[in-house]
Design a protein around this motif. Sequence first.
Motif, short mmCIF file in Angstrom:
data_model
loop_
_atom_site.label_atom_id
_atom_site.label_comp_id
_atom_site.label_asym_id
_atom_site.label_seq_id
_atom_site.Cartn_x
_atom_site.Cartn_y
_atom_site.Cartn_z
N LYS A 278 41.98 44.01 15.07
CA LYS A 278 41.18 45.20 15.44
C LYS A 278 42.05 46.45 15.51
CE LYS A 278 37.39 43.02 17.93
NZ LYS A 278 36.75 42.81 19.23
N LEU A 279 43.25 46.32 16.08
CA LEU A 279 44.15 47.47 16.16
C LEU A 279 44.56 47.92 14.75
CD1 LEU A 279 46.54 46.60 19.13
CD2 LEU A 279 44.95 48.53 19.00
N GLN A 280 44.89 46.97 13.89
CA GLN A 280 45.29 47.31 12.52
C GLN A 280 44.14 47.98 11.76
OE1 GLN A 280 46.61 43.35 11.47
NE2 GLN A 280 48.76 43.92 11.65
N TYR B 201 41.56 52.89 9.58
CA TYR B 201 40.41 53.81 9.57
C TYR B 201 40.85 55.22 9.94
CZ TYR B 201 36.35 56.28 11.39
OH TYR B 201 35.40 57.24 11.65
N LEU B 202 41.63 55.34 11.02
CA LEU B 202 42.06 56.67 11.47
C LEU B 202 42.91 57.37 10.42
CD1 LEU B 202 42.97 55.89 15.20
CD2 LEU B 202 41.04 57.24 14.38
N LYS B 203 43.79 56.62 9.76
CA LYS B 203 44.69 57.23 8.78
C LYS B 203 44.00 57.57 7.47
CE LYS B 203 49.30 55.64 9.96
NZ LYS B 203 50.42 54.80 9.50
N THR B 204 43.07 56.72 7.03
CA THR B 204 42.49 56.93 5.70
C THR B 204 41.18 57.71 5.71
OG1 THR B 204 41.36 54.80 5.79
CG2 THR B 204 43.54 54.84 4.75
N ILE B 205 40.36 57.52 6.73
CA ILE B 205 39.04 58.15 6.74
C ILE B 205 38.96 59.29 7.75
CG2 ILE B 205 36.57 57.76 7.17
CD1 ILE B 205 37.07 54.86 6.11
N LYS B 206 39.29 59.00 9.00
CA LYS B 206 39.10 59.99 10.06
C LYS B 206 39.98 61.22 9.86
CE LYS B 206 36.90 61.07 13.77
NZ LYS B 206 35.48 61.37 13.70
N GLN C 252 41.55 66.78 15.94
CA GLN C 252 42.73 66.40 15.17
C GLN C 252 43.84 65.93 16.10
OE1 GLN C 252 45.00 69.57 13.26
NE2 GLN C 252 45.25 68.27 11.44
N GLY C 253 44.03 66.63 17.20
CA GLY C 253 45.05 66.25 18.17
C GLY C 253 44.77 64.86 18.75
N LYS C 254 43.49 64.58 19.07
CA LYS C 254 43.11 63.28 19.62
C LYS C 254 43.33 62.16 18.61
CE LYS C 254 39.72 65.21 22.79
NZ LYS C 254 38.31 65.47 23.04
N VAL C 255 42.97 62.42 17.35
CA VAL C 255 43.15 61.42 16.30
C VAL C 255 44.64 61.12 16.11
CG1 VAL C 255 42.93 60.99 13.81
CG2 VAL C 255 40.97 61.87 15.10
N GLU C 256 45.45 62.16 16.04
CA GLU C 256 46.89 61.96 15.84
C GLU C 256 47.52 61.25 17.03
OE1 GLU C 256 48.44 62.30 12.97
OE2 GLU C 256 46.58 63.06 12.11
N ILE D 71 46.60 57.56 16.75
CA ILE D 71 47.42 56.94 15.70
C ILE D 71 48.81 56.63 16.26
CG2 ILE D 71 48.64 57.40 13.52
CD1 ILE D 71 46.06 58.86 12.59
N ALA D 72 49.42 57.59 16.94
CA ALA D 72 50.75 57.39 17.51
C ALA D 72 50.73 56.28 18.56
CB ALA D 72 51.27 58.70 18.12
N ASP D 73 49.68 56.25 19.40
CA ASP D 73 49.57 55.21 20.42
C ASP D 73 49.47 53.82 19.79
OD1 ASP D 73 49.64 57.17 22.37
OD2 ASP D 73 47.49 57.07 22.84
N ILE D 74 48.63 53.68 18.77
CA ILE D 74 48.46 52.38 18.12
C ILE D 74 49.77 51.96 17.44
CG2 ILE D 74 47.29 51.11 16.28
CD1 ILE D 74 44.77 52.77 16.90
#
Length: 160
Positions: free
Chosen positions: A16-18, A23-28, A58-62, A65-68
């Motif tokens: 699920k994490l992967q 998803y976050l990197k390619t779509i969001k 954008q800040g929340k998405v990034e 991504i960093a947290d995951i």
Amino acid sequence: MAQPKQITVSSEGLKKLQEELEYLKTIKRKEVAENIKTARSFGDLSENSEYDEAKDEQGKVEKRIADIEAMLANIRVVDGSNAKTDMAGIGSKVKILYVDDNEEAEYTIVGPTEADPLIGKISDDSPVGSAILGKKQGEEFIVETPGGNITIRILAIARG
């Protein structure tokens, strides 16, 4: 610098994490970039709430991504099929009795990223989850919770 805390997950939790990271990197990321581009076209950025909202997103998405990525760098996969049945541990399914209320509950002990008490998955970091770790069937103990002390008895331990 302190060593980052190891994150414990099941193989399902890792997947699920992967998937979320992909998803976050390619779509969001692309969606947010489009929203910023569209908002920029509205003109004056100093009074452009759409632009501000898109930049916040954008800040929340990034950050996510960093947290995951940080979690994945310090991850330990636990397979519930290897869980012991003589002692509660991560991946164990534990049937307990809340002695004071005479109510039974069944929980699977999981790492914090997979915890969802509504479906019976409690974190090994939670007061009840951490108190259950290392206990054996028949053991009774007191747990300090934010709502006060509760007495719990382990009724059964099974593989998750």
